[in-house]
Design an enzyme around this catalytic site. Structure first.
Site, PDB file in Angstrom:
ATOM      1  N   SER A   7      66.086 -10.996  54.084  1.00 36.43           N
ATOM      2  CA  SER A   7      65.196 -11.379  55.184  1.00 36.43           C
ATOM      3  C   SER A   7      63.778 -10.988  54.816  1.00 36.43           C
ATOM      4  CB  SER A   7      65.600 -10.654  56.469  1.00 36.43           C
ATOM      5  OG  SER A   7      64.629 -10.825  57.487  1.00 36.43           O
ATOM      6  N   TYR A  39      67.454  -3.113  60.980  1.00 34.26           N
ATOM      7  CA  TYR A  39      67.537  -4.406  60.303  1.00 34.26           C
ATOM      8  C   TYR A  39      66.677  -4.419  59.044  1.00 34.26           C
ATOM      9  CZ  TYR A  39      67.816  -9.492  59.821  1.00 34.26           C
ATOM     10  OH  TYR A  39      68.049 -10.758  59.357  1.00 34.26           O
TER      11      TYR A  39
END
Length: 266
Positions: free
Chosen positions: A147, A160
């Site tokens: 990501s 995350y």
């Protein structure tokens, strides 16, 4: 074009997180390119729906319910895939969890552990056991879902972001370890993707987190996010599968250890 002349005909692709938006869209694309599919997710009902939705393609589609956090389950599932479909040529290592939104000093311990267990330990389990099979065949192509949160750490997403930085590192290490076995390992790093649940959730929770970086109004947060993208829009989920297919295919034959942003220029 007949099925036997499609570019991925005769290949078997294992997709984790296959019931989610990115996993399902990528499975659809790989099936359209002729790959047989092994769809893995924790949600059996959604897997059944995914298989039904992909039924228009002339490929084999098997589904497997598995918790990637459990290495034993992953090992058994990989063995079952190989037994039922004969091999695993491609892995889209995509299962993940976005986690909580809170400044690091308030970030919940249990959620941080959950994010790491799913996104890092889970990805490692899948990569490890699939790689063991690929080594026996001296062939494999792996794409991990990282990501842009693992490239430029965003506020309020400690779990995350840490997990996706780890995926980038794992990709680079695995690429070196597996190169002698004719196995390539790359990653993709999507940025803001929408529309849908993940976009709406991110906008809402960043607004609630309360920070100098975003408004407390979700509509304003959405605009702030879009304004940070040079292309001035979020990406569509359908803009991901082609990049994955490129990294799995022979057009990227001299690429390994690479993390490709899908970010609109961020």
């Amino acid at each position: 074009m007949s099925a036997e002349h499609l570019p991925f005909s005769g290949k078997v692709a294992l997709v984790t997180g296959a019931a989610g938006n990115i996993g399902l869209a990528t499975a659809e694309h790989l099936a359209a390119m002729g790959a047989d599919l092994a769809l893995l997710d924790l949600d059996h009902e959604k897997l059944e729906q995914a298989r039904t939705g992909l039924g228009g393609h002339d490929v084999r589609i098997n589904i497997y319910t598995c918790d990637v956090m459990d290495g034993g389950q992953v090992s058994q599932t990989v063995d079952t895939v190989v037994r039922e479909l004969g091999q695993i040529d491609f892995l889209f290592n995509n299962a993940g969890y976005q986690g909580a939104f809170a400044p690091v000093q308030d970030y919940p311990d249990d959620d941080f552990a959950r994010v790491m267990n799913i996104n890092v330990c889970g990805a490692f389990h899948v990569l490890r056991y699939v790689a063991q099979h690929m080594i026996t065949r001296k062939f494999g192509r792996i794409v991990n879902t990282a990501s842009m949160a693992g490239v430029q750490g965003p506020p309020n997403m400690a779990g995350y972001a840490a997990s996706k930085f780890a995926i980038v590192g794992l990709t680079e290490v695995a690429a070196k370890d597996l190169a002698p076995h004719n196995i390539r390992v790359n990653a993709i790093s999507p940025a803001f993707m929408g529309p849908g649940f993940m976009w709406d959730r991110q906008v809402e929770l960043q607004a609630r987190a309360g920070s100098q970086y975003y408004s407390t109004d979700p509509k304003e947060v959405a605009q702030q996010m879009i304004s940070s993208v040079p292309m001035r829009r979020y990406g569509n989920i359908d803009e991901i599968p082609g990049v994955v297919a490129f990294l799995l295919g022979e057009d990227s034959s001299y690429m390994t250890g690479v993390n490709l942003p899908i970010s609109g220029g961020i």
